[in-house]
Enzyme design. Structure first.
Site, mmCIF file in Angstrom:
data_model
loop_
_atom_site.group_PDB
_atom_site.id
_atom_site.type_symbol
_atom_site.label_atom_id
_atom_site.label_comp_id
_atom_site.label_asym_id
_atom_site.label_seq_id
_atom_site.Cartn_x
_atom_site.Cartn_y
_atom_site.Cartn_z
ATOM 1 N N THR A 143 -62.543 12.251 -4.408
ATOM 2 C CA THR A 143 -63.554 13.302 -4.533
ATOM 3 C C THR A 143 -63.608 13.797 -5.971
ATOM 4 O O THR A 143 -62.585 13.832 -6.643
ATOM 5 C CB THR A 143 -63.136 14.478 -3.627
ATOM 6 N N ARG A 171 -68.660 12.315 10.357
ATOM 7 C CA ARG A 171 -67.516 13.141 9.959
ATOM 8 C C ARG A 171 -67.858 13.953 8.698
ATOM 9 O O ARG A 171 -68.439 13.447 7.756
ATOM 10 C CB ARG A 171 -66.313 12.236 9.683
ATOM 11 N N VAL A 172 -67.500 15.233 8.709
ATOM 12 C CA VAL A 172 -67.680 16.098 7.540
ATOM 13 C C VAL A 172 -66.320 16.698 7.201
ATOM 14 O O VAL A 172 -65.610 17.159 8.101
ATOM 15 C CB VAL A 172 -68.707 17.224 7.831
ATOM 16 N N GLY A 173 -65.956 16.683 5.929
ATOM 17 C CA GLY A 173 -64.659 17.217 5.515
ATOM 18 C C GLY A 173 -64.767 18.626 4.960
ATOM 19 O O GLY A 173 -65.708 19.374 5.253
ATOM 20 N N GLY A 195 -58.438 16.093 -1.413
ATOM 21 C CA GLY A 195 -57.340 15.799 -0.495
ATOM 22 C C GLY A 195 -57.841 15.552 0.915
ATOM 23 O O GLY A 195 -59.040 15.317 1.127
ATOM 24 N N GLY A 197 -59.301 16.386 3.972
ATOM 25 C CA GLY A 197 -60.154 17.516 4.330
ATOM 26 C C GLY A 197 -59.779 18.206 5.623
ATOM 27 O O GLY A 197 -59.873 19.431 5.740
HETATM 28 N N1 ASP Z 1 -61.543 16.251 0.623
HETATM 29 C C1 ASP Z 1 -62.382 15.100 0.867
HETATM 30 C C2 ASP Z 1 -62.697 15.011 2.324
HETATM 31 O O1 ASP Z 1 -61.803 15.176 3.126
HETATM 32 C C3 ASP Z 1 -61.778 13.814 0.423
HETATM 33 C C4 ASP Z 1 -61.203 13.793 -0.966
HETATM 34 O O2 ASP Z 1 -60.884 14.819 -1.525
HETATM 35 O O3 ASP Z 1 -61.089 12.713 -1.527
HETATM 36 O O4 ASP Z 1 -63.818 14.699 2.661
#
Ligand code: ASP
Length: 276
Positions: A143, A171-173, A195, A197
């Site tokens: 991200t 899916r949504v983080g 990280g 999510g």
């Molecule tokens: N935080 C993001 C998510 O879970 C993924 C990431 O940070 O790489 O969608």
């Protein structure tokens, strides 16, 4: 971190800093820093965003500024290069905070945000097979995010992502959820998260960090305490960028690596993939 990623991070930091130096707002600096990363295709955002298990690229992004606490976000948006700009439009031209799915895409198209070619449709997978693939999830991340402080003392935070590897369609983080993936408040600070999510959401980490900054600890102390709880309570993993209106900042991660950097306009931008 590859050398192209390091060069791209430096370029993004320079774009953001020059905007601030010319009196631009923290919000615009954050948006344009993230746009460089989304455009590059080198990170898990914009052109480089992961595909979901049905072969569709659905992206999430959010942005917030700390003076008026205005925020905008999009989730599961498709077919645009810059979800972060879609999030800023949600903030600037609507009274809403979050638009999702095809209607977020339609909104971005209405404002003529740069389109991104969609991947060719994959073989249709049975939902059983999709679920099976999900169970082999590996947590690759990437991200992109930014925090900034402008000359008026306002902070802003933003983040943009393609989500996690091997995620279910839809899916949504944490990234588009205000208080989880980002938060910004001139009374405390700006936070942008990366990280896993699902763990970040369960502790509303960005807002938790801001609330603890209000009690007077340094950003580094605060993030370490919050991350200890994240690991202990929900076996989470994360990294955070934190910047206060007084210009104190920290980059902390409990993942093995986190490619990130900063620049105050002197010398070359600092870019590393390990902090603490
Ligand atoms: N935080 C993001 C998510 O879970 C993924 C990431 O940070 O790489 O969608």
């Amino acid at each position: 971190m590859t050398s192209s990623q390091a060069a791209c991070l430096r370029a993004a930091l320079q774009v953001g800093y020059h905007l601030l130096d010319r009196g631009g707002s923290a919000l615009i600096a954050v948006e344009h820093t993230i746009r460089v990363l989304e455009r590059s295709g080198l990170f898990n955002a914009g052109r480089g965003a992961y595909l979901q298990l049905d072969g569709v690229r659905r992206m999430d992004a959010s942005i917030m500024e700390g003076d008026s606490l205005r925020a905008g976000a999009v989730a599961s948006i498709e077919g645009v290069v810059h979800p972060i700009s879609a999030a800023r439009y949600v903030m600037e031209v609507t009274e809403h905070v979050l638009l999702v799915g095809p209607m977020a895409t339609k909104f971005a198209q209405h404002f003529k945000l740069e389109p991104q070619k969609r991947p060719a449709p994959q073989l249709v997978l049975s939902y059983d097979l999709v679920l099976k693939r999900m169970r082999t999830t590996r947590n690759r991340h990437g991200t992109v995010g930014a925090v900034a402080l402008d000359q008026s003392g306002t902070v802003a935070a933003g983040a943009s992502t393609g989500g996690i590897d091997r995620m279910l369609p839809g899916r949504v983080g944490d990234t588009p959820i205000i208080g989880c993936g980002v938060y910004a408040d001139n009374e405390t600070g700006a936070v942008s998260m990366t990280g896993w999510g699902e763990s970040i959401m369960r502790l509303a980490v960005a807002k938790e960090i801001c609330d603890r900054l209000r009690r007077g600890s340094t950003p580094g102390q605060v993030v370490r305490v919050v991350f200890q709880r994240l690991v202990k309570k929900v076996h989470g993993s994360a990294g955070a960028l934190v910047l206060t209106p007084q210009g104190r900042f920290t980059i902390v991660h409990v993942t093995p690596h986190m490619a990130a950097g900063w620049w105050d306009g002197k010398g070359e931008p600092t870019v590393k993939d390990r902090f603490q």
